[in-house]
Design a protein around this motif. Structure first.
Motif, PDB file in Angstrom:
ATOM      1  N   SER A  51      -0.278   7.248  -5.006  1.00 14.11           N
ATOM      2  CA  SER A  51      -0.990   6.334  -4.113  1.00 14.11           C
ATOM      3  C   SER A  51      -1.562   5.165  -4.908  1.00 14.11           C
ATOM      4  O   SER A  51      -2.133   5.365  -5.983  1.00 14.11           O
ATOM      5  N   ASP A  62       2.774  12.780  -4.865  1.00 15.71           N
ATOM      6  CA  ASP A  62       1.504  12.295  -4.320  1.00 15.71           C
ATOM      7  C   ASP A  62       1.013  11.017  -5.003  1.00 15.71           C
ATOM      8  O   ASP A  62      -0.141  10.927  -5.452  1.00 15.71           O
ATOM      9  N   CYS A 108       9.267   1.256  -3.165  1.00 17.14           N
ATOM     10  CA  CYS A 108       8.334   0.204  -2.758  1.00 17.14           C
ATOM     11  C   CYS A 108       9.067  -1.025  -2.222  1.00 17.14           C
ATOM     12  O   CYS A 108       8.547  -1.735  -1.352  1.00 17.14           O
ATOM     13  N   LYS A 139       0.852  -1.189   0.000  1.00 18.18           N
ATOM     14  CA  LYS A 139       0.000   0.000   0.000  1.00 18.18           C
ATOM     15  C   LYS A 139       0.886   1.237   0.000  1.00 18.18           C
ATOM     16  O   LYS A 139       1.742   1.399   0.869  1.00 18.18           O
ATOM     17  N   VAL A 140       0.703   2.083  -1.008  1.00 17.03           N
ATOM     18  CA  VAL A 140       1.467   3.323  -1.153  1.00 17.03           C
ATOM     19  C   VAL A 140       0.506   4.493  -0.986  1.00 17.03           C
ATOM     20  O   VAL A 140      -0.534   4.534  -1.629  1.00 17.03           O
ATOM     21  N   GLU A 141       0.862   5.429  -0.117  1.00 17.13           N
ATOM     22  CA  GLU A 141      -0.060   6.527   0.221  1.00 17.13           C
ATOM     23  C   GLU A 141       0.643   7.877   0.154  1.00 17.13           C
ATOM     24  O   GLU A 141       1.588   8.132   0.896  1.00 17.13           O
ATOM     25  N   ASN A 142       0.223   8.722  -0.782  1.00 11.79           N
ATOM     26  CA  ASN A 142       0.710  10.106  -0.905  1.00 11.79           C
ATOM     27  C   ASN A 142       2.240  10.188  -0.904  1.00 11.79           C
ATOM     28  O   ASN A 142       2.845  10.977  -0.168  1.00 11.79           O
ATOM     29  N   LEU A 143       2.846   9.388  -1.758  1.00 11.16           N
ATOM     30  CA  LEU A 143       4.306   9.282  -1.792  1.00 11.16           C
ATOM     31  C   LEU A 143       4.932  10.420  -2.586  1.00 11.16           C
ATOM     32  O   LEU A 143       4.495  10.732  -3.698  1.00 11.16           O
ATOM     33  N   GLU A 193      -2.593   0.530  -4.310  1.00  8.22           N
ATOM     34  CA  GLU A 193      -2.532  -0.683  -3.500  1.00  8.22           C
ATOM     35  C   GLU A 193      -2.408  -1.897  -4.407  1.00  8.22           C
ATOM     36  O   GLU A 193      -2.886  -1.886  -5.541  1.00  8.22           O
ATOM     37  N   GLY A 250       4.963  10.731   2.785  1.00  9.13           N
ATOM     38  CA  GLY A 250       4.096   9.644   2.375  1.00  9.13           C
ATOM     39  C   GLY A 250       4.441   8.372   3.117  1.00  9.13           C
ATOM     40  O   GLY A 250       5.399   8.328   3.900  1.00  9.13           O
TER      41      GLY A 250
END
Length: 226
Positions: A28, A26, A54, A6-10, A30, A63
């Motif tokens: 994001s 930003d 990742c 899960k990547v969020e606001n990277l 999954e 993020g």
């Protein structure tokens, strides 16, 4: 199905001279367990940078990334390395085989890092047979073709039975026929072992074979294709 990544606001920025160069903005998304996923976009769009983040090979400015249920952002470099060793496989475009080791020795390196015993040799032989190199155990990288070296790299990436495998342009340095064989092996091993597969590629035909794809342009998400 639970999420393996899960990547969020990277966001990722590099210092270039007197200026900051923003590589990712930003981002994001999954990925579920066992899913196949492609990251596509033109050169310089941030694809390889995103893949490295990742996999825990680099850290972002802001993020969050959850990999196998753990937040990479809050982990030390050693903790990220341990997580990779246990749960992550990585296939590089330029193979990155150790030239002084045979094909079999290159494949069992991850086992050695885990302190595995003699069973690692049998597992290494099994994997090399799966990728069609049952007669190349004792050949060195210099004695192998580009396609054969990529097969060794693929066997090595699956040696620790990873929960997720990251592949950076896995067919980029190969001719069309050899690249197609590597693609087939990636998807076969993904299906057989249930390993989530994340591929960075310029090849839209390859991307279309995955469950979903993320398109980057100048570091920003352009679209998500279902």
């Amino acid at each position: 199905m639970s999420k393996i990544l899960k990547v969020e606001n990277l966001n990722k920025t590099y210092r270039s001279g007197n200026h900051d160069l923003t590589v990712l903005k930003d981002v994001s998304f999954e990925i579920a367990e066992g899913e196949t996923f492609a990251i596509v976009g033109p050169s310089g769009s941030g694809k390889t940078t995103l893949l490295g983040l990742c996999a825990g090979l680099d850290v972002s400015q802001s993020g969050n990334i959850w990999l196998c249920g753990q937040n990479l952002t809050s982990m030390t470099e050693d903790e990220r390395a341990l997580l990779r060793n246990r749960h992550v496989g990585f296939v590089f475009q330029d193979f990155q085989l150790l030239p002084t080791l045979t094909a079999l020795e290159n494949v069992v390196v991850p086992f050695e890092l885990q302190g595995a015993g003699r069973s690692s040799l049998e597992r290494g032989k099994e994997l090399l047979k799966k990728v069609g190199l049952g007669d190349r155990f004792h050949h060195y990288p210099s004695q192998l073709s580009g396609g054969e070296q990529q097969r060794v790299a693929l066997a090595r990436a699956f040696s620790n039975r990873p929960s997720i495998l990251f592949a950076d342009e896995p067919t980029g340095n190969l001719d069309g026929e050899t690249g197609a064989k590597i693609e087939q092996l990636l998807f076969e091993l993904n299906k057989e072992l249930g390993t989530a597969l994340v591929i960075v590629t310029h090849d839209l035909e390859l991307a279309q074979k995955t469950n979903r794809s993320l398109r980057l342009r100048s570091g920003s998400m352009e679209q998500m294709a279902l």
